[in-house]
Motif scaffolding. Structure first.
Motif, PDB file in Angstrom:
ATOM      1  N   GLU A 148       0.850  -1.186   0.000  1.00 54.45           N
ATOM      2  CA  GLU A 148       0.000   0.000   0.000  1.00 54.45           C
ATOM      3  C   GLU A 148       0.890   1.241   0.000  1.00 54.45           C
ATOM      4  O   GLU A 148       1.506   1.586   1.014  1.00 54.45           O
ATOM      5  N   ALA A 149       0.952   1.933  -1.133  1.00 57.88           N
ATOM      6  CA  ALA A 149       1.829   3.085  -1.305  1.00 57.88           C
ATOM      7  C   ALA A 149       1.073   4.374  -1.004  1.00 57.88           C
ATOM      8  O   ALA A 149       0.052   4.671  -1.642  1.00 57.88           O
ATOM      9  N   HIS A 150       1.601   5.128  -0.035  1.00 54.60           N
ATOM     10  CA  HIS A 150       0.969   6.376   0.399  1.00 54.60           C
ATOM     11  C   HIS A 150       2.025   7.439   0.660  1.00 54.60           C
ATOM     12  O   HIS A 150       3.199   7.126   0.892  1.00 54.60           O
ATOM     13  N   SER A 151       1.579   8.692   0.662  1.00 57.23           N
ATOM     14  CA  SER A 151       2.439   9.784   1.115  1.00 57.23           C
ATOM     15  C   SER A 151       1.557  10.902   1.645  1.00 57.23           C
ATOM     16  O   SER A 151       0.370  10.999   1.312  1.00 57.23           O
ATOM     17  N   ILE A 152       2.164  11.760   2.473  1.00 60.61           N
ATOM     18  CA  ILE A 152       1.393  12.798   3.150  1.00 60.61           C
ATOM     19  C   ILE A 152       2.348  13.921   3.566  1.00 60.61           C
ATOM     20  O   ILE A 152       3.556  13.687   3.743  1.00 60.61           O
TER      21      ILE A 152
END
Length: 265
Positions: A148-152
């Motif tokens: 699960e690829a995420h960024s913030i």
């Protein structure tokens, strides 16, 4: 809807990269109801397809949302329940940004009926595509890793205190993958130059928790990255190739370590 709900790239490795929050599209019928803050789409997980291009070149599959999380958040449970009870978090159909700015002009927030329609038209097709690709890979491999690829943005006082660590590994407190895989990802993070935590503020969203079934051969791991490690967090949110080039070897090591650990199970 002018664009498909998601793009699917079918690879050969037992690795599926899910990018549920990378979508930038806003449907034409929704735009007139949105505030300027919403139209900026600052809460997008920008450029992740580009950042993970090395994995696609190696044979990873990808399922990537095309529509903004402001339309509906495909990484939230369909019943709207909270992933982090008692904490400030985002909802199935958000009504404000991560910074608390309203997304909708007065009188334009979606009704319960509209939420159900968005779930049918946007949320469900993403999960159908994700489930179909997992099933395809499971026909070819005894075990599959869903990454699960995420960024913030690294500083969001409404959601967390202080500055977020660079790499935030989530395995639903160890329930979504084999322990050896979690250990391998942590080991790769430890060897890199970036700050990291595991199963802290971000333990994994709905996709990590729902699809992670290690006993059935499907392992899921979420990585929530501080965007500053590979891009400029200020509008227009450009990709920074030199910065990305420093984090990509760490991402490669994390993925390779997880896959090697999975193969040895």
């Amino acid at each position: 809807m002018s664009a498909p709900i998601c793009n699917v790239t079918q690879g050969t490795l037992p690795l599926l990269i899910s990018i549920p929050h990378g979508g930038e599209q806003l449907p034409d019928w929704l735009v007139p109801r949105l505030t300027p803050a919403a139209r900026e789409r600052a809460d997008t997980d920008w450029h992740l397809r580009r950042l993970y291009a090395f994995a696609v070149e190696q044979g990873a599959s990808v399922v990537e949302a095309n529509y903004s999380r402001y339309v509906i958040d495909v990484n939230r449970p369909g019943d709207g329940s909270s992933l982090y009870p008692g904490q400030t978090t985002t909802t199935l159909c958000p009504v404000d940004t991560f910074r608390g700015e309203p997304l909708y002009l007065p009188g334009n927030t979606p009704s319960a009926e509209e939420v159900e329609a968005r779930k049918r038209d946007y949320w469900q097709p993403y999960h159908d595509a994700l489930a179909a690709e997992i099933a395809r890979l499971r026909e070819r491999h005894a075990k599959v890793l869903v990454w699960e690829a995420h960024s913030i943005a690294g500083v969001l006082p409404r959601l967390f205190d202080g500055r977020l660590p660079d790499l935030n590994i989530g395995t639903y407190s160890g329930a979504s993958c084999a322990p050896a895989m979690r250990d391998a990802v942590i080991a790769a993070a430890t060897q890199g130059p970036f700050t990291w935590v595991a199963d802290d503020r971000f333990k994994g969203g709905h996709i990590t928790r729902h699809y992670g079934q290690p006993a059935s051969g499907v392992h899921t791991i979420q990585l929530e990255m501080a965007q500053s490690v590979y891009m400029d967090e200020r509008a227009p949110f450009p990709y920074l190739p030199q910065a990305a080039g420093r984090v990509q070897p760490v991402l490669r090591s994390m993925l390779d370590g997880a896959l090697a650990a999975m193969a040895s199970l």
